[in-house]
Design a protein around this motif. Structure first.
Motif, PDB file in Angstrom:
ATOM      1  N   TYR A 108       0.834  -1.205   0.000  1.00 11.88           N
ATOM      2  CA  TYR A 108       0.000   0.000   0.000  1.00 11.88           C
ATOM      3  C   TYR A 108       0.870   1.257   0.000  1.00 11.88           C
ATOM      4  CZ  TYR A 108      -3.354   3.466   1.704  1.00 11.88           C
ATOM      5  OH  TYR A 108      -4.122   4.588   1.855  1.00 11.88           O
ATOM      6  N   SER A 109       1.895   1.253   0.829  1.00  9.49           N
ATOM      7  CA  SER A 109       2.796   2.396   0.909  1.00  9.49           C
ATOM      8  C   SER A 109       3.548   2.601  -0.399  1.00  9.49           C
ATOM      9  CB  SER A 109       3.780   2.202   2.058  1.00  9.49           C
ATOM     10  OG  SER A 109       4.703   3.249   2.096  1.00  9.49           O
ATOM     11  N   VAL A 110       4.028   1.524  -0.975  1.00  5.73           N
ATOM     12  CA  VAL A 110       4.738   1.625  -2.256  1.00  5.73           C
ATOM     13  C   VAL A 110       3.799   2.130  -3.345  1.00  5.73           C
ATOM     14  CG1 VAL A 110       5.871   0.264  -4.059  1.00  5.73           C
ATOM     15  CG2 VAL A 110       6.476  -0.095  -1.668  1.00  5.73           C
ATOM     16  N   GLY A 111       2.570   1.641  -3.329  1.00  5.26           N
ATOM     17  CA  GLY A 111       1.586   2.106  -4.308  1.00  5.26           C
ATOM     18  C   GLY A 111       1.311   3.596  -4.193  1.00  5.26           C
ATOM     19  N   GLU A 126       1.712  10.732   2.133  1.00  5.06           N
ATOM     20  CA  GLU A 126       0.902   9.612   2.599  1.00  5.06           C
ATOM     21  C   GLU A 126       1.718   8.330   2.619  1.00  5.06           C
ATOM     22  OE1 GLU A 126       0.014  11.780   0.294  1.00  5.06           O
ATOM     23  OE2 GLU A 126      -1.964  12.578   0.755  1.00  5.06           O
ATOM     24  N   ALA A 127       2.598   8.172   1.638  1.00  2.00           N
ATOM     25  CA  ALA A 127       3.447   6.980   1.574  1.00  2.00           C
ATOM     26  C   ALA A 127       4.419   6.941   2.752  1.00  2.00           C
ATOM     27  CB  ALA A 127       4.213   6.947   0.256  1.00  2.00           C
ATOM     28  N   GLN A 128       4.966   8.081   3.121  1.00  2.00           N
ATOM     29  CA  GLN A 128       5.885   8.118   4.259  1.00  2.00           C
ATOM     30  C   GLN A 128       5.156   7.816   5.559  1.00  2.00           C
ATOM     31  OE1 GLN A 128       7.766  11.928   4.156  1.00  2.00           O
ATOM     32  NE2 GLN A 128       9.123  11.380   2.466  1.00  2.00           N
ATOM     33  N   TYR A 129       3.930   8.302   5.676  1.00  2.00           N
ATOM     34  CA  TYR A 129       3.143   8.027   6.878  1.00  2.00           C
ATOM     35  C   TYR A 129       2.837   6.534   6.991  1.00  2.00           C
ATOM     36  CZ  TYR A 129      -0.867   7.823   9.991  1.00  2.00           C
ATOM     37  OH  TYR A 129      -1.727   7.494  10.994  1.00  2.00           O
ATOM     38  N   SER A 130       2.384   5.939   5.898  1.00  2.00           N
ATOM     39  CA  SER A 130       1.993   4.531   5.952  1.00  2.00           C
ATOM     40  C   SER A 130       3.196   3.592   5.900  1.00  2.00           C
ATOM     41  CB  SER A 130       1.022   4.208   4.819  1.00  2.00           C
ATOM     42  OG  SER A 130       1.640   4.421   3.566  1.00  2.00           O
TER      43      SER A 130
END
Length: 56
Positions: free
Chosen positions: A20-23, A32-36
């Protein structure tokens, strides 16, 4: 099958969160990617802590 799933569910969940984070990163949503990106490590650490506290 159920026994295997109950043993490995934190790893599976962490891997899905990683995807999900990579996506999010690939779609350009870097904040959002850094948060997740912290979720997989947190999930695995909590799973380790919970398993150490079990008495069975």
């Amino acid at each position: 099958m159920k026994k295997i799933f109950l043993k490995w569910y934190p790893v599976i969940l962490a891997f899905l969160c990683l995807l999900y984070s990579v996506g999010l990163g690939l779609y350009g949503m870097t904040e959002e990617a850094q948060y997740s990106a912290h979720w997989p490590g947190t999930i695995l650490l909590f799973a380790i802590a919970i398993r150490q506290r079990r008495t069975t």
